[in-house]
Design a protein around this motif. Structure first.
Motif, PDB file in Angstrom:
ATOM      1  N   ASP A 132       0.867  -1.176   0.000  1.00  0.00           N
ATOM      2  CA  ASP A 132       0.000   0.000   0.000  1.00  0.00           C
ATOM      3  C   ASP A 132       0.910   1.233   0.000  1.00  0.00           C
ATOM      4  OD1 ASP A 132      -1.702   2.125   0.489  1.00  0.00           O
ATOM      5  OD2 ASP A 132      -2.960   1.000   1.884  1.00  0.00           O
ATOM      6  N   PRO A 133       0.916   2.039  -1.065  1.00  0.00           N
ATOM      7  CA  PRO A 133       1.839   3.175  -1.140  1.00  0.00           C
ATOM      8  C   PRO A 133       1.527   4.311  -0.177  1.00  0.00           C
ATOM      9  CG  PRO A 133       0.325   3.225  -2.983  1.00  0.00           C
ATOM     10  CD  PRO A 133       0.070   1.937  -2.262  1.00  0.00           C
ATOM     11  N   SER A 134       0.439   4.212   0.565  1.00  0.00           N
ATOM     12  CA  SER A 134       0.082   5.268   1.508  1.00  0.00           C
ATOM     13  C   SER A 134       0.368   4.900   2.956  1.00  0.00           C
ATOM     14  CB  SER A 134      -1.400   5.627   1.358  1.00  0.00           C
ATOM     15  OG  SER A 134      -2.219   4.536   1.725  1.00  0.00           O
ATOM     16  N   VAL A 135       0.861   3.670   3.185  1.00  0.00           N
ATOM     17  CA  VAL A 135       1.085   3.200   4.560  1.00  0.00           C
ATOM     18  C   VAL A 135       2.579   2.981   4.791  1.00  0.00           C
ATOM     19  CG1 VAL A 135       0.588   1.384   6.232  1.00  0.00           C
ATOM     20  CG2 VAL A 135      -1.177   2.101   4.597  1.00  0.00           C
ATOM     21  N   PRO A 136       3.214   3.702   5.730  1.00  0.00           N
ATOM     22  CA  PRO A 136       4.643   3.518   6.004  1.00  0.00           C
ATOM     23  C   PRO A 136       4.896   2.243   6.804  1.00  0.00           C
ATOM     24  CG  PRO A 136       3.826   5.642   6.860  1.00  0.00           C
ATOM     25  CD  PRO A 136       2.648   4.802   6.503  1.00  0.00           C
ATOM     26  N   THR A 137       5.717   1.362   6.247  1.00  0.00           N
ATOM     27  CA  THR A 137       6.024   0.087   6.912  1.00  0.00           C
ATOM     28  C   THR A 137       7.512  -0.256   6.878  1.00  0.00           C
ATOM     29  OG1 THR A 137       5.598  -1.085   4.838  1.00  0.00           O
ATOM     30  CG2 THR A 137       3.752  -0.889   6.370  1.00  0.00           C
ATOM     31  N   THR A 138       8.292   0.428   6.038  1.00  0.00           N
ATOM     32  CA  THR A 138       9.697   0.063   5.811  1.00  0.00           C
ATOM     33  C   THR A 138      10.613   1.130   6.402  1.00  0.00           C
ATOM     34  OG1 THR A 138       9.086  -1.027   3.748  1.00  0.00           O
ATOM     35  CG2 THR A 138      11.420  -0.524   4.069  1.00  0.00           C
ATOM     36  N   ARG A 139      11.607   0.690   7.187  1.00  0.00           N
ATOM     37  CA  ARG A 139      12.498   1.654   7.833  1.00  0.00           C
ATOM     38  C   ARG A 139      13.489   2.218   6.839  1.00  0.00           C
ATOM     39  NH1 ARG A 139      16.071   0.749  13.363  1.00  0.00           N
ATOM     40  NH2 ARG A 139      17.992   0.939  12.188  1.00  0.00           N
ATOM     41  N   VAL A 140      13.632   3.553   6.858  1.00  0.00           N
ATOM     42  CA  VAL A 140      14.633   4.275   6.071  1.00  0.00           C
ATOM     43  C   VAL A 140      15.503   5.073   7.038  1.00  0.00           C
ATOM     44  CG1 VAL A 140      15.035   6.036   4.304  1.00  0.00           C
ATOM     45  CG2 VAL A 140      13.116   4.435   4.060  1.00  0.00           C
ATOM     46  N   GLU A 141      16.799   4.940   6.911  1.00  0.00           N
ATOM     47  CA  GLU A 141      17.714   5.646   7.817  1.00  0.00           C
ATOM     48  C   GLU A 141      18.744   6.424   7.010  1.00  0.00           C
ATOM     49  OE1 GLU A 141      20.906   4.504  11.316  1.00  0.00           O
ATOM     50  OE2 GLU A 141      18.872   3.645  11.369  1.00  0.00           O
ATOM     51  N   VAL A 142      18.877   7.709   7.349  1.00  0.00           N
ATOM     52  CA  VAL A 142      19.847   8.601   6.708  1.00  0.00           C
ATOM     53  C   VAL A 142      20.817   9.064   7.785  1.00  0.00           C
ATOM     54  CG1 VAL A 142      20.170  10.698   5.361  1.00  0.00           C
ATOM     55  CG2 VAL A 142      18.074   9.351   5.083  1.00  0.00           C
ATOM     56  N   PRO A 143      22.054   8.595   7.776  1.00  0.00           N
ATOM     57  CA  PRO A 143      22.985   8.956   8.851  1.00  0.00           C
ATOM     58  C   PRO A 143      23.412  10.414   8.755  1.00  0.00           C
ATOM     59  CG  PRO A 143      24.119   7.717   7.146  1.00  0.00           C
ATOM     60  CD  PRO A 143      22.661   7.705   6.784  1.00  0.00           C
ATOM     61  N   PRO A 144      23.851  11.014   9.861  1.00  0.00           N
ATOM     62  CA  PRO A 144      24.404  12.372   9.800  1.00  0.00           C
ATOM     63  C   PRO A 144      25.591  12.413   8.845  1.00  0.00           C
ATOM     64  CG  PRO A 144      24.039  11.689  12.081  1.00  0.00           C
ATOM     65  CD  PRO A 144      23.850  10.472  11.228  1.00  0.00           C
ATOM     66  N   LEU A 145      25.771  13.580   8.217  1.00  0.00           N
ATOM     67  CA  LEU A 145      26.802  13.686   7.196  1.00  0.00           C
ATOM     68  C   LEU A 145      28.181  13.951   7.790  1.00  0.00           C
ATOM     69  CD1 LEU A 145      27.199  13.608   4.126  1.00  0.00           C
ATOM     70  CD2 LEU A 145      26.843  16.083   4.097  1.00  0.00           C
ATOM     71  N   SER A 175      -5.514  11.083  -5.119  1.00  0.00           N
ATOM     72  CA  SER A 175      -5.700  11.545  -3.742  1.00  0.00           C
ATOM     73  C   SER A 175      -5.320  10.507  -2.703  1.00  0.00           C
ATOM     74  CB  SER A 175      -7.167  11.957  -3.523  1.00  0.00           C
ATOM     75  OG  SER A 175      -8.034  10.860  -3.775  1.00  0.00           O
ATOM     76  N   ASP A 176      -4.868   9.309  -3.139  1.00  0.00           N
ATOM     77  CA  ASP A 176      -4.597   8.249  -2.167  1.00  0.00           C
ATOM     78  C   ASP A 176      -3.337   8.511  -1.344  1.00  0.00           C
ATOM     79  OD1 ASP A 176      -3.216   7.911  -4.610  1.00  0.00           O
ATOM     80  OD2 ASP A 176      -2.732   5.836  -4.089  1.00  0.00           O
ATOM     81  N   LEU A 177      -2.516   9.501  -1.735  1.00  0.00           N
ATOM     82  CA  LEU A 177      -1.303   9.805  -0.980  1.00  0.00           C
ATOM     83  C   LEU A 177      -1.453  11.057  -0.124  1.00  0.00           C
ATOM     84  CD1 LEU A 177       1.448   9.139  -3.695  1.00  0.00           C
ATOM     85  CD2 LEU A 177       0.562   7.580  -1.965  1.00  0.00           C
ATOM     86  N   ASP A 178      -2.667  11.572   0.021  1.00  0.00           N
ATOM     87  CA  ASP A 178      -2.858  12.839   0.730  1.00  0.00           C
ATOM     88  C   ASP A 178      -2.376  12.790   2.176  1.00  0.00           C
ATOM     89  OD1 ASP A 178      -3.895  13.893  -1.533  1.00  0.00           O
ATOM     90  OD2 ASP A 178      -5.989  13.928  -0.875  1.00  0.00           O
ATOM     91  N   GLY A 179      -2.501  11.660   2.848  1.00  0.00           N
ATOM     92  CA  GLY A 179      -2.092  11.586   4.252  1.00  0.00           C
ATOM     93  C   GLY A 179      -0.704  11.006   4.474  1.00  0.00           C
ATOM     94  N   LEU A 180       0.029  10.763   3.383  1.00  0.00           N
ATOM     95  CA  LEU A 180       1.315  10.075   3.526  1.00  0.00           C
ATOM     96  C   LEU A 180       2.329  10.907   4.302  1.00  0.00           C
ATOM     97  CD1 LEU A 180       3.223   7.754   2.956  1.00  0.00           C
ATOM     98  CD2 LEU A 180       3.724   8.769   0.717  1.00  0.00           C
ATOM     99  N   ALA A 181       2.432  12.194   4.009  1.00  0.00           N
ATOM    100  CA  ALA A 181       3.437  13.020   4.688  1.00  0.00           C
ATOM    101  C   ALA A 181       3.236  13.009   6.196  1.00  0.00           C
ATOM    102  CB  ALA A 181       3.400  14.444   4.143  1.00  0.00           C
ATOM    103  N   ASP A 182       1.999  13.165   6.651  1.00  0.00           N
ATOM    104  CA  ASP A 182       1.723  13.144   8.085  1.00  0.00           C
ATOM    105  C   ASP A 182       2.059  11.787   8.687  1.00  0.00           C
ATOM    106  OD1 ASP A 182       0.836  15.780   8.270  1.00  0.00           O
ATOM    107  OD2 ASP A 182      -1.201  15.222   7.672  1.00  0.00           O
ATOM    108  N   ALA A 183       1.731  10.705   7.975  1.00  0.00           N
ATOM    109  CA  ALA A 183       2.017   9.365   8.491  1.00  0.00           C
ATOM    110  C   ALA A 183       3.521   9.151   8.626  1.00  0.00           C
ATOM    111  CB  ALA A 183       1.405   8.312   7.564  1.00  0.00           C
ATOM    112  N   VAL A 184       4.295   9.637   7.668  1.00  0.00           N
ATOM    113  CA  VAL A 184       5.757   9.505   7.737  1.00  0.00           C
ATOM    114  C   VAL A 184       6.316  10.340   8.880  1.00  0.00           C
ATOM    115  CG1 VAL A 184       7.909  10.060   6.518  1.00  0.00           C
ATOM    116  CG2 VAL A 184       6.041   8.915   5.304  1.00  0.00           C
TER     117      VAL A 184
END
Length: 418
Positions: A87-100, A228-237
């Protein structure tokens, strides 16, 4: 027997011309109907026009690559598709960006799928593409660290999160359509963030701006118009967001500063540091700086960035001058840098000599895009060129100009150099 003139050919010429005009008219009508009834073809033609229009702002030798990159971005890029059933609107996968390692924090969050290899790209201006999460054709979650708040560039200082959406609107090209008012939303840990939605062609982008430890971040959601299916994605992330500090335990720097009640007031003394960190001057200033001592990759140093109103700021910078491989003050004003991509910078008058407490200087005003005016005062001192930049909305000069006048009238060099 006399030979008569070729009358039939003379008579046929007007008829032939009428037939040609009729064919052209029918062709135009058919083409218009096709564009009207086939939206995909219309959007593609408009997209190609936009690609070539934007490419003209780049040097000739870079235009072909720019067009290829822009077309790839419009297609959503060569993204790996999401796994079946995701589901492209539901966050389930961890993404990590280390400090530079340069002071900016990293981040950890959940996304609908894994980030691709584009993450971590550092640009020449100091911004970084932290993460690109593909969500299908023409759809993606994008996280960018824009750099340090107050960083100076030819387009102006990098604004705080609350002001960036308004600045984007003021500097955007006519091809950008703004679809909603700027709204304040909850960012990571409930911190304030500011959101704006705009469209370019058939692509719609929702950007959420947030600051952390003096660094500017934006979380963007790219999709096609009508989706419109991604409208709430930013808040969920953002609800899953965790900051990864460059130095754990280090206190937050460059905290938000309230706007002055009166931009013309001069309540405090501001001490200005040079690019080597030593105090170099002091002056009277309308408000404490929001950011200070901010380097830029090209050697420009933001000594102070002061917000005067939501659409106006005063920035004090120094940069390598003519003695150090840079540009002299008047040369910078007479022939301002040309931006490879971004708003047009148009002079409003000729460069004029002015006298300030800091020394003899040159001044000039510019229109930046369609929604900002920038007054610049520059002088050469040693191997650096100093600049005082007053950026404001059209019609706002009378309200904020006293802040610049007070700084220039009260400027006092502390290092005794010349």
């Amino acid at each position: 027997m006399p030979v008569s003139a070729p009358q039939p050919l003379v008579v046929a010429a007007p008829a032939l011309l009428r037939e040609v005009r009729l064919v052209l008219l029918v062709t135009v009508v058919v083409a218009a109907l096709v564009l009207l009834l086939v939206p995909s073809l219309r959007d593609r033609l408009m997209g190609e026009w936009l690609v070539h229009h934007l490419a003209r702002r780049y040097p000739r030798e870079r235009r072909a690559q720019f067009r290829r990159d822009l077309r790839a971005a419009a297609r959503g890029g060569p993204f790996v598709p999401l796994p079946p059933g995701t589901d492209p609107s539901v966050p389930t996968t961890r993404v990590e960006v280390p400090p530079l390692g340069d002071g900016r924090p990293g981040e950890r969050f959940l996304a609908p799928g894994p980030a691709d290899q584009r993450g971590g790209t550092l640009s020449e201006d100091g911004s970084r593409q932290d993460a690109v999460v593909p969500l299908g054709p023409g759809r993606a979650l994008l996280v960018v660290c824009l750099g340090r708040v107050g960083r100076a560039s030819a387009a102006g200082p990098l604004e705080v999160a609350s002001d960036r959406p308004g600045m984007h609107r003021a500097l955007a090209s006519p091809d950008v359509r703004h679809l909603a008012d700027v709204e304040r939303v909850a960012g990571p840990d409930g911190a304030p963030a500011w959101r704006a939605t705009y469209a370019v062609g058939n692509a719609v982008v929702t950007d959420t701006h947030v600051d952390r430890d003096g660094w500017a971040f934006v979380v963007g959601v790219l999709r096609r118009a009508g989706q419109s299916d991604l409208d709430g994605l930013a808040d969920a992330v953002l609800r899953t967001w965790q900051w990864l500090p460059d130095e754990p335990g280090r206190p937050t720097t460059h905290a938000a500063v309230d706007l002055p009640a009166d931009p013309a007031a001069t309540p405090g003394v501001l001490t200005v540091h040079g690019h080597d960190g030593r105090p170099v001057a002091r002056c009277r200033c309308a408000a404490p700086p929001t950011a200070w001592d901010v380097p830029a990759p090209d050697g420009t140093w933001t000594a102070a960035y002061v917000r005067l109103t939501p659409t106006a700021s005063l920035t004090v910078t120094s940069a390598p001058g003519a003695l150090d491989g840079g540009r002299a003050a008047r040369a910078h004003l007479d022939s301002p840098p040309v931006l490879p991509f971004g708003p047009d910078v148009v002079p409003l008058r000729e460069s004029l000599p002015v006298r300030t407490a800091a020394g003899p200087a040159w001044a000039r005003a510019f229109r930046v895009g369609s929604g900002r005016v920038r007054g610049e005062v520059r002088l050469d001192r040693g191997d650096r060129t100093w600049a005082w930049l007053l950026t404001h909305a059209p019609g706002e000069e009378a309200q904020v100009r006293p802040a610049l006048d007070a700084v220039l009238a009260s400027w006092e060099w502390l290092d005794g150099g010349a």
